[in-house]
Design an enzyme around this catalytic site. Sequence first.
Site, PDB file in Angstrom:
ATOM      1  N   CYS A 281      67.224-173.994  32.758  1.00 19.09           N
ATOM      2  CA  CYS A 281      66.429-173.452  31.653  1.00 19.09           C
ATOM      3  C   CYS A 281      65.407-174.479  31.132  1.00 19.09           C
ATOM      4  CB  CYS A 281      67.353-172.940  30.556  1.00 19.09           C
ATOM      5  SG  CYS A 281      66.540-171.825  29.379  1.00 19.09           S
ATOM      6  N   LEU A 282      65.565-174.982  29.903  1.00 21.92           N
ATOM      7  CA  LEU A 282      64.608-175.967  29.389  1.00 21.92           C
ATOM      8  C   LEU A 282      64.582-177.201  30.283  1.00 21.92           C
ATOM      9  CD1 LEU A 282      62.597-176.875  27.201  1.00 21.92           C
ATOM     10  CD2 LEU A 282      64.550-177.825  25.945  1.00 21.92           C
TER      11      LEU A 282
ATOM     12  N   HIS B 192      70.728-168.843  33.627  1.00 21.48           N
ATOM     13  CA  HIS B 192      71.933-169.541  33.180  1.00 21.48           C
ATOM     14  C   HIS B 192      73.116-169.265  34.106  1.00 21.48           C
ATOM     15  CE1 HIS B 192      70.640-171.006  29.132  1.00 21.48           C
ATOM     16  NE2 HIS B 192      69.699-170.100  29.354  1.00 21.48           N
TER      17      HIS B 192
ATOM     18  N   SER C 170      69.506-172.339  22.193  1.00 27.57           N
ATOM     19  CA  SER C 170      68.173-171.966  22.640  1.00 27.57           C
ATOM     20  C   SER C 170      67.498-170.963  21.710  1.00 27.57           C
ATOM     21  CB  SER C 170      68.230-171.383  24.056  1.00 27.57           C
ATOM     22  OG  SER C 170      68.666-172.365  24.983  1.00 27.57           O
TER      23      SER C 170
ATOM     24  N   ASN D 283      67.569-166.604  28.879  1.00 26.80           N
ATOM     25  CA  ASN D 283      67.113-166.758  27.502  1.00 26.80           C
ATOM     26  C   ASN D 283      65.973-167.773  27.486  1.00 26.80           C
ATOM     27  OD1 ASN D 283      66.702-167.099  24.788  1.00 26.80           O
ATOM     28  ND2 ASN D 283      68.575-168.281  24.444  1.00 26.80           N
TER      29      ASN D 283
ATOM     30  N   GLU E 262      75.873-170.712  34.010  1.00 28.45           N
ATOM     31  CA  GLU E 262      77.103-170.891  33.216  1.00 28.45           C
ATOM     32  C   GLU E 262      77.315-169.735  32.246  1.00 28.45           C
ATOM     33  OE1 GLU E 262      74.150-171.526  30.207  1.00 28.45           O
ATOM     34  OE2 GLU E 262      74.212-172.017  32.335  1.00 28.45           O
TER      35      GLU E 262
END
Length: 362
Positions: free
Chosen positions: A250-251, A335, A45, A292, A337
């Site tokens: 995320c994305l 995240h 990322s 992030n 993970e």
Amino acid sequence: MRATLILENGAVFRGESMGDTADRVCEMVFNTSMTGYQEILTDPSYAGQGIVMTYPLIGNYGVNGFDNESQQPWAEAFIVRHLAERGSNFRREDDLDSYLRQHHITGIQNVDTRALTRLLRSQGTMNGMITCAEDFSMEAVLAKIKAYRVAGTVERVTRKEMELCPAFGEEKYKVALMDYGVKTNMIRCLQNRGCAVTVYPAHTPAQTVLAGGYDGVMLSNGPGDPADNSEIIGEVKKLYESDLPLFAVCLGHQLLALATGASTRKMRFGHRGGNHPVKDLAEGRVFITSQNHGYAVVADTVDPAVAEVSHINVNDGGVEGLTYVRKNCFTVQFHPEASPGPMDTEYLFDRFVASMEKGGEQ
């Protein structure tokens, strides 16, 4: 060797070179994590970006082959206050400076990262350049810096071929994971829960995935502006229109929001670090998360007939998760993970696994 960091607003920070000495132009962002610099560097990322670490001492435990979150580091540049010359840890295999040189990552140390971070917070994320040249034309450098744009990054970081990652122990489920810049620990979290994971390149047609006999689909994290991925968004919409359990991070979270009619926006300075508080609205609890991202889903554009906000950022109230009206479909911006941590929200993988039980019936 002396080095200089120039930002697109004309600010100049002097320091000492570390890592590679090549001139490097990229988008400068800051990360508030105290540990995990190797995982940060190898997070796909960060493709196209230079990372300013706010914690002042970096490199003190060295680097090793196990902590990588992908096959290589993707950050363009690395900026620290103080680089530990000799990392000390029983797992250490090399020092950080050598690691940066090996992977051609330009770095600068002994700069005032506190002042730099305050500038990026107040004026927003901006492009910058690190150079070891003693003499340079500020006008030419600023023109080069302002022309830079993070683009084409998903294509750079995604796998080129499908990869099968077997479950750890007894195989209970088959999961298709779309790799937009996936971190290794995301795959590992699924494997630990009895999932055999087939990792697909980002541009794999949805029909290929839907014909694979999978119990669920996961959309991974990744770099760049989500709106740049129009073709991928079209395939994500097809995955959403199936009845397979779907989990996105995320994305992937942003791509699914765009595929279902919502909008995203670029944040002033983003969320990057391992200490961001997020409230799970259903549970009424606050979790500390690793994040992030520089883009976010706009809450007002989420159609309540399609999804509802499930998680919010405690600091700024931003969207951190969506639960879709469509059965067994949910996404988060942070995240779960996270490696090296925190691991507070790994329960979301358990929720995803639960959604795959009995053919998707909870």
